[in-house]
Structures are given as C-alpha cells and as structure tokens.
Scaffold this active site. Sequence first.
Site, PDB file in Angstrom:
ATOM      1  N   PRO A 182      11.907   8.729  24.146  1.00 53.86           N
ATOM      2  CA  PRO A 182      12.537   7.412  23.977  1.00 53.86           C
ATOM      3  C   PRO A 182      11.535   6.267  24.064  1.00 53.86           C
ATOM      4  CG  PRO A 182      13.765   8.762  25.540  1.00 53.86           C
ATOM      5  CD  PRO A 182      12.476   9.466  25.287  1.00 53.86           C
ATOM      6  N   CYS A 202      11.761   1.978  23.879  1.00 54.82           N
ATOM      7  CA  CYS A 202      12.587   0.780  23.735  1.00 54.82           C
ATOM      8  C   CYS A 202      12.083  -0.078  22.581  1.00 54.82           C
ATOM      9  CB  CYS A 202      12.571  -0.029  25.017  1.00 54.82           C
ATOM     10  SG  CYS A 202      13.447   0.761  26.377  1.00 54.82           S
ATOM     11  N   ALA A 255      16.228   3.936  25.748  1.00 54.36           N
ATOM     12  CA  ALA A 255      17.116   3.694  26.880  1.00 54.36           C
ATOM     13  C   ALA A 255      18.282   2.824  26.446  1.00 54.36           C
ATOM     14  CB  ALA A 255      16.338   3.018  28.010  1.00 54.36           C
ATOM     15  N   GLN A 314      19.296   8.499  25.333  1.00 53.85           N
ATOM     16  CA  GLN A 314      18.967   8.329  26.739  1.00 53.85           C
ATOM     17  C   GLN A 314      19.877   7.251  27.331  1.00 53.85           C
ATOM     18  OE1 GLN A 314      15.392   6.147  28.287  1.00 53.85           O
ATOM     19  NE2 GLN A 314      14.703   8.210  28.864  1.00 53.85           N
ATOM     20  N   TYR A 361      13.564   2.622  37.064  1.00 51.92           N
ATOM     21  CA  TYR A 361      14.900   2.122  36.767  1.00 51.92           C
ATOM     22  C   TYR A 361      15.905   2.646  37.796  1.00 51.92           C
ATOM     23  CZ  TYR A 361      12.478   0.479  32.676  1.00 51.92           C
ATOM     24  OH  TYR A 361      11.584  -0.168  31.856  1.00 51.92           O
ATOM     25  N   ARG A 398      15.361  12.493  32.622  1.00 53.95           N
ATOM     26  CA  ARG A 398      13.974  12.012  32.597  1.00 53.95           C
ATOM     27  C   ARG A 398      13.666  11.587  34.026  1.00 53.95           C
ATOM     28  NH1 ARG A 398      10.609   9.547  28.454  1.00 53.95           N
ATOM     29  NH2 ARG A 398       8.477   9.747  29.275  1.00 53.95           N
ATOM     30  N   LEU A 417      -0.249  11.193  27.413  1.00 53.19           N
ATOM     31  CA  LEU A 417      -1.397  11.080  26.522  1.00 53.19           C
ATOM     32  C   LEU A 417      -1.686  12.395  25.803  1.00 53.19           C
ATOM     33  CD1 LEU A 417      -3.861   8.786  28.534  1.00 53.19           C
ATOM     34  CD2 LEU A 417      -2.396   8.187  26.608  1.00 53.19           C
ATOM     35  N   ARG A 438       4.226   6.858  21.958  1.00 57.98           N
ATOM     36  CA  ARG A 438       3.406   5.843  21.273  1.00 57.98           C
ATOM     37  C   ARG A 438       2.572   6.461  20.154  1.00 57.98           C
ATOM     38  NH1 ARG A 438       1.470   2.112  26.451  1.00 57.98           N
ATOM     39  NH2 ARG A 438       3.497   2.152  27.489  1.00 57.98           N
TER      40      ARG A 438
END
Length: 363
Positions: free
Chosen positions: A23, A25, A57, A100, A182, A230, A301, A324
Amino acid sequence: MSQLFSPHQLGGLTLANRIVIAPMCQYSAQDGVASDWHTIHLGHLALSGAGLLIIEATAVEPDGRISPYDLGLWSDETEAALGKVLASTQRWSDMPIAIQLAHAGRKASVDQPWKGGGQLAPAEGGWQVHAPSPVGFESYPNPPRALTKDDIARLVDAFADSARRAVRAGFAAIELHGAHGYLMHQFLSPVSNKRDDEYGGSLENRMRFPLAVLDAVRAAVPAGYPVGFRISGTDWVEGGWDLEQSIAFSHAAKARGADFMHVSGGGLSAKQKIPLGPNYQVPLARAVKEATGITTIAVGLITEPEQAEAIIGTGEADFVGIARGILYNPRWPWHAAAHLGASVKAPNQYLRSQPRQYSKLFA
C-alpha cells in the site's frame, strides 16, 4: 524455475507469483471519495504482472484519515466510488486487488507530503485527533484526546462495517493496518499506550484492541476470505514495541484466524534509529515466519530481482512487498521475470512489446 514467480496461497486466494504491491498513500481523494487519479494509479499497477495489489490505507471513519485527502470506506458514497474504480481496473486486469483498512489515530490531520506534511489545526481543515492516551506524536503540535471505552467499541464496529463494504465492492482480501505508528500500532506500543485499564499496561492488554478488530472483521467477511495484518516488527526505539512482542502478537492473530502478516518497521517515534540498507526489514519477517508458521510478506529496500528471488528461495518470507520501487518502475515484475527466466501475464494490447531475446516472457 524461479521461486519468485511460483504460485502460492494467501488464505483462500491463489496468487500467480510472490510479488505484492504494498500500500502507498496517494493523498488524492476528496472527503474520502476516490478520484480519477485512483483509476489511473491502480489501473497501471494492475497491468504490472505482480501477484497482488494492495491499495493504500483506507480510513474506516473521517477522523481516521491521515490527511483530508485520504481514501475512506465509511459510507455508501465512499463505497460506490471505490467500487467504480475497482470495476474499471478489473475490466482490464484479473490481478487480485486487496484493501488496507486503517485509522491514523494521533498521526492524523496532516497536509499532503508535497505541501510539507505538517499537522493541520481544525481552522486549517484538520480535526481533533484521538489516540490510546493523550500522548502526541513528537513533531505534531496538537495533542490527541484519549479514546474512551465507548470510542474503542465504536471503532471496532467501524472496522467491521468497512470490511463488509470492502467485500461488497469486490476486494479480494483485507489487510488491517497495525504498523507505522497508526492507531492499532499506537495501542500495541508501550511508547504511545499509557492506559491503566484493560487496553494498556501488559502485552495482553495492549493487544486487546487490534485483536478485537480482527475478530470483528473476521466475523464480517465470508469464510475463507483472506484477512491479515501489516505490523511494524519493531519501533526501533529502546523500550518500545519489538520483535519478541511482534511474534507474540502474530501467534495470537494466527490463532484468531489471521491469514498473513506483512512485516515492516518503525513509524511510531521520531526517536527511532533505523539501520537502513537492502533487505533491512527482511529479518523481522523471517523471525515471525519461523516462530509462528504464518504466511509472511517481507519488505525493506527490496529493489533487485536477485534479492527478491533469494528471499523466497531461502524461505525467509512467502511474499515480497514492493512499494516505492514499483512507483519508479511500474513494470518491475516484467523486468524481474525477464532477468530470472520466468513468465508474467501481460495485457493483449502490450504483447507486441515483448523483447525478442525474451521469447517466453509473456505467458
């Protein structure tokens, strides 16, 4: 044969390969309602050849959004908008798409990252944030209000309601967001949870709210429907949430019907000291998998095909999460398959792009 491109089960769902789009955002919704951006964003990722796409999310109530521009799934309007995006995407791709479900807690009410990401006061379009305890996130000026027991019960119901909406909308699985500082992570970590009732103190008490959410969601969805978490495997902070507690939580979640754990780290405290480097969070996923046997998704990574292949081939995790890296290279699975001598599914419209030297790339 490439292990990365072998099929595997995620609960009752069979995925074509072990690549999961994690996920990310987008901060591009209006009042929780998905926009055309989501159709574009999810549409091109759904053509990437990955095994599963998990969308960003998605808040279970307005105050649970990270920013005023986050997706929501708390009303008929938000459900209809997400359903429309999903239907448009799935018209052209059979890739399973999961969602999610989240609540940002004390890390809510912030601006879009490209506008600085600072916390917004109510007069600036923000709102009063909530948390397990009136302990604010270090860099945010507006302290949270502690949730009451009635608030907690209401939020458990909100997660269940959003889960029912997710099933109706057509999502293939649900990931519950208990990571990155969160709300559910805030309950789990002793750094942010200072309660003295049955939701704070001992590990058993700090796990109570996230496990209640799992129970409610599990009861709200059909039998066999994949539901997982998660989690941050560690806060990377001394005296905070750590790997030992993550393993205990994973044991408890598995016993209550969780199908998978998606293991990353950090996000709860500005004091975190993260040893960044390739695969830096993979050992957290490996430890959870070895201790509990639950299906795991590793992140951290993972940018090269050889990395991902080794993680799956050595059994460190069942799936690898790419985030990413796939924004930067939306055809990452295509290139990984070419490099590893495997095949991926491509849309008919793109078949003619297959490079001559990879004559079996597009299955």
